[in-house]
Design an enzyme around this catalytic site. Sequence first.
Site, PDB file in Angstrom:
ATOM      1  N   LYS A  20      36.722 -72.391 -42.600  1.00  0.00           N
ATOM      2  CA  LYS A  20      37.923 -73.012 -43.128  1.00  0.00           C
ATOM      3  C   LYS A  20      38.322 -74.242 -42.324  1.00  0.00           C
ATOM      4  CE  LYS A  20      41.017 -69.965 -42.955  1.00  0.00           C
ATOM      5  NZ  LYS A  20      42.320 -69.867 -42.288  1.00  0.00           N
ATOM      6  N   ARG A  67      49.853 -66.540 -46.141  1.00  0.00           N
ATOM      7  CA  ARG A  67      48.999 -65.539 -45.528  1.00  0.00           C
ATOM      8  C   ARG A  67      49.150 -64.175 -46.238  1.00  0.00           C
ATOM      9  NH1 ARG A  67      46.550 -65.462 -40.418  1.00  0.00           N
ATOM     10  NH2 ARG A  67      47.480 -67.411 -39.744  1.00  0.00           N
ATOM     11  N   ARG A 123      31.240 -69.443 -31.356  1.00  0.00           N
ATOM     12  CA  ARG A 123      32.156 -70.528 -31.685  1.00  0.00           C
ATOM     13  C   ARG A 123      32.783 -71.160 -30.449  1.00  0.00           C
ATOM     14  NH1 ARG A 123      36.783 -70.058 -36.301  1.00  0.00           N
ATOM     15  NH2 ARG A 123      37.943 -68.922 -34.704  1.00  0.00           N
ATOM     16  N   ARG A 154      37.595 -69.024 -27.873  1.00  0.00           N
ATOM     17  CA  ARG A 154      38.850 -68.323 -28.073  1.00  0.00           C
ATOM     18  C   ARG A 154      38.765 -66.902 -27.524  1.00  0.00           C
ATOM     19  NH1 ARG A 154      41.028 -69.372 -34.110  1.00  0.00           N
ATOM     20  NH2 ARG A 154      42.054 -67.405 -33.616  1.00  0.00           N
ATOM     21  N   ARG A 214      40.861 -58.453 -37.101  1.00  0.00           N
ATOM     22  CA  ARG A 214      41.354 -59.616 -37.855  1.00  0.00           C
ATOM     23  C   ARG A 214      40.816 -59.596 -39.293  1.00  0.00           C
ATOM     24  NH1 ARG A 214      39.194 -64.182 -34.240  1.00  0.00           N
ATOM     25  NH2 ARG A 214      40.121 -65.627 -35.728  1.00  0.00           N
TER      26      ARG A 214
END
Lengths: 639, 639
Positions: free
Chosen positions: B434, B509, B544, B577, B588
């Site tokens: 995204k 959300r 990532r 992260r 998540r």
Amino acid sequence: MSASESMNLLYAQSGGVTSVINSTAQAVIEEAGKQKSIGKIFCANHGIVGVLKEDIFDLSSLSQRVINKIGMNPGGVFGSCRFKLKDPKHHNRSFDRLLEVFSAHNIHYFLYNGGGDSADTSYKISQYANSKKYDLSVIHIPKTIDNDLAYTDCSPGFASVAKYVAVSTQETSLDLASMHVGSTKVFVFEVMGRHAGWIAASAGLAQTKDMNTPLIILFPEIPFDSTSFLKKVNSMVKAHGYVSVVVSEGIISKSGSLMKAQLTTDSFGHKKLGGVGSLISKLIEEKLKFKSHTACSDYLQRASRHLASLTDIKHAMAVGSAAVKAAIKKQKGKMVSIKRTGSKPYRWKTELVSLQKIANKEKLMPKNFIDKEGYGITTACRNYLLPLIQGESSPPFTKGLPMYSSFHFPILKKRLGRMNGYRILMVAPPGAGKGTQSAILCKQYNLQSIACGDLLRAEAKSGSSLGKKLLSYMQKGELVPDELIISIMSKELSKNKYSNGYILDGFPRTLAQARALYDKNVSLDVIIELRVSNATVLDRLGGRWIHQPSGRVYHTKFNPPKNIGFDDETNEPLTQRVDDTPATIKNRLAIYEQETAPIVSYYQDLCHRNDSMSLHSLNGEELVNTVAKKIKKIIASIP
Amino acid sequence: MSASESMNLLYAQSGGVTSVINSTAQAVIEEAGKQKSIGKIFCANHGIVGVLKEDIFDLSSLSQRVINKIGMNPGGVFGSCRFKLKDPKHHNRSFDRLLEVFSAHNIHYFLYNGGGDSADTSYKISQYANSKKYDLSVIHIPKTIDNDLAYTDCSPGFASVAKYVAVSTQETSLDLASMHVGSTKVFVFEVMGRHAGWIAASAGLAQTKDMNTPLIILFPEIPFDSTSFLKKVNSMVKAHGYVSVVVSEGIISKSGSLMKAQLTTDSFGHKKLGGVGSLISKLIEEKLKFKSHTACSDYLQRASRHLASLTDIKHAMAVGSAAVKAAIKKQKGKMVSIKRTGSKPYRWKTELVSLQKIANKEKLMPKNFIDKEGYGITTACRNYLLPLIQGESSPPFTKGLPMYSSFHFPILKKRLGRMNGYRILMVAPPGAGKGTQSAILCKQYNLQSIACGDLLRAEAKSGSSLGKKLLSYMQKGELVPDELIISIMSKELSKNKYSNGYILDGFPRTLAQARALYDKNVSLDVIIELRVSNATVLDRLGGRWIHQPSGRVYHTKFNPPKNIGFDDETNEPLTQRVDDTPATIKNRLAIYEQETAPIVSYYQDLCHRNDSMSLHSLNGEELVNTVAKKIKKIIASIP
């Protein structure tokens, strides 16, 4: 020979009707009217059911105006039926009745207008009349929207549905074309055709040189492959912006099961809503996220007389008049077929085919009529279909609507009594009043009641080969297999003592037994379900007293004997069953609910497919006499 | 003034089409052709969407032969749309674009042919043009099969559906009449009509002095009472042997909810198959044990041009030519209505009504049009309906089919660039790409990306009244209510910096937020869903790396930086992260699946009802560039 003494003709309509079946009726009436060798022109009310009931119209003196109006109506103006005659070797009761009725009204020409099942019925009647030396010319006149009859180039009724489907596909595609930007991209159109894809195929005619109609056709002949189908839908939408999907109700999955049956039953065995069109639509919305619309044309397609094909009407009339001509030439056991004799220009004629050839043949789409991908028709198919939809012949309109009518025809005076012999099955939980009602029925209609348990015990004692088998299970304390029970029951039912009818009591007790009974060709006329609440059963069985020798049942509250504790007729003492305690009753109710209750849905489905059987669900909580009266009314409705 | 300099006319079609909307088009083209004060005759491709895209046909030099053929086609030959314009006070982007296009092509007459929504659109455009001092005569031309437009005796398009439904009810009832002995006893026919029962009511016309049609009509105006309904069905079958049930798709339960919605959602929230017709059919089969058949006519009813009412065609043509005449008289913000001036014989004329009156009025069936029992129509209703279905005007048939065509019209050369500004929502689980795709889009189309979290923190710090409220929740450690979040977001989005469009990232959300956003009139053009498997997410997020200051995202495997560990542009170090551990990622994903994923279905439903929004579901497993290319293609399709 005066008209009333000369040989009479009987015409009847059968099976799912078409928008042009009455054109056949018109032609039969007109042609028969011209023939001096034909006395009266009769028509049975609701097909063979009307013959069995001796419920017959006399059409001999209809005016030409009325005859013309008959030809303009969709549906079957004389009523149709879905009544299957069983093999006369085992079940000659209906056949004898037919000959009785024919004989009583001097009917020697019988024209039966229907599809595959009616061809079979016609053949059986013709054979039976021959065997009984009754002079009867049976001619089958073809009619079916499915176009699946063998030995005829096409079946009258199909071409008008083909025209309807082609026009509807054009019209809805033009609607879709205007809506597809940002809204509906796929229009799913469900059409009829259980095994053969002829109706779906005719959507292919919507594609013409003037009309760009993006189209996918789903044929029952091609197993449905959802991956390939979704890919095809996606590529068509990408190329054209939208696509119409015409789906035959009878498409099957790769494993060979009906898509409809496969996907519309949920895990609880309940039927889910909607036909295969809705399923296809849902699949597209879920997997491709394209908005879709669904139409299911159902009766619309076969009743749209205003859009009938003139060619179809010509066929329908030609087979009707050819049938009359064949009958007076004493042709027997024949079907009138349509033979294509030329392609460009289209030419055709009628000819006669032996019904023996036709029985149980189903004409599916030939392979070379479906394109390689399996989603469209070939030029060969188009060349076959196109001549059939040529020409229009809408009824004249008056006050904005077609000149359709409801008819009332003169009824022929009955010469016979009612047909006798009823085969009845009572399905009910313990305590619903099954025994009481059976006893009343047996007396009223001179029927035999058959209790399965008694019969098994008797057979085991008889020393027959079946009995020996049975004994071996009983001695080992094993359950008697359904198959064996069915053999014994069907052997018993074929005995002469049951020729006036019977009531099955406590049998079939399971779905497997019900199915086996059907497979053994054991006929039933009526299934009566008595519904009662568990509370009522508990209440009733508590007060139940039985006269063991006769089986007569009394109840302290609902049906008390004249002298408390004693049988009304013999004055012998009454006894109470040992298993009428609350815990035992509850257990028996649970077993009924689990094992026996499902046969009601089974018979419901059978009845929906066959007029010769009907199911009635009654409230068993009502008074014994009220229930008995209702049952009597039901029996009166049996042909 | 030469033709190219004189004032031009633009016609467009909107909403669900009818079988006679092209008769209106034909009349507009013919009438405009006669008027010397009109320069060119234009038509937008797919309604207002075509205007926004400057996708316009020039119809000025069509031959009379082509114009005649247009009038014979069902659907909307110029394409329709379901595009709602928002309130210009808050969302003037589309309105400005419309005036730009009108101005670029010297268009000063705008005729919009549609239903209630299009009347509203026409009114808004007319008001907006006035406010901007752009000389524009906006005339709304009514069309709707639902017949629910106020201030007109009827709506063109309805009468042909009424005729279709009346004829179909006659035809299918005749079919049913012939089948009911032992087989189908109830035919359920689902017709359109979400709130008003006009279409269902027209089935009442099937009952004539020549036609005995046992009929039950279910109107959306009468809450459905299953007990009373089943009693009625039972009594009709007992009296006549069969009954037709014509049911409006929009019938509601006693509690006021749509039957369709109420009963077609199962306990898992999945939509079940089939419309209200199937439901009614199932109810009858289950409770009364009557076999039933169901048809759903959907597009068939509104596309059956071959059965159109001549009176309807006359109405459709009259409103078209009256609209042209009104436009050149500089009438603004008016609708052409049909006024009944006589009953026996039926007389009518057109007149103009202010659009201000009409907006958001819905004309339901008056009480005195439905009989006391609630299952049929009254004489007053019959007298209203009957004149409307008079007369036939089928297109000529050629080769067995109506003379329908696919058209290709000359396209007007564009004078403007594409409309700019896109409002995009990206919905995807963590790790779907995204962020990466948002960054590419922002750069490509000069859009602003809005991260909800950052915004809330900024607002809290700002000291505004909203900020103070926000702070109070944050300080107490409580969840910020959706309402407050929405207020802050909608305030933010109204800022000038977003006028060229935005991408919503991580917001809404939850379903509640999505609904609140819609209620606040925040527009979205495109919703892009990126789908990835959990395994891929786990794989991706593990590798990532992020450049914190810019938000640029790298991946050791899929999108490595030029120098491992450093940002490509600033050469600053990258960080990982803390919540990219397998357990956290799984958590998540579970939260996404539960809270966020349901908004996709929500937007899917919205998109189905509104052309101005579209949802696209992409495979996020593909290469970054492949996905980016697909998104670019989607953006290119936005009007």
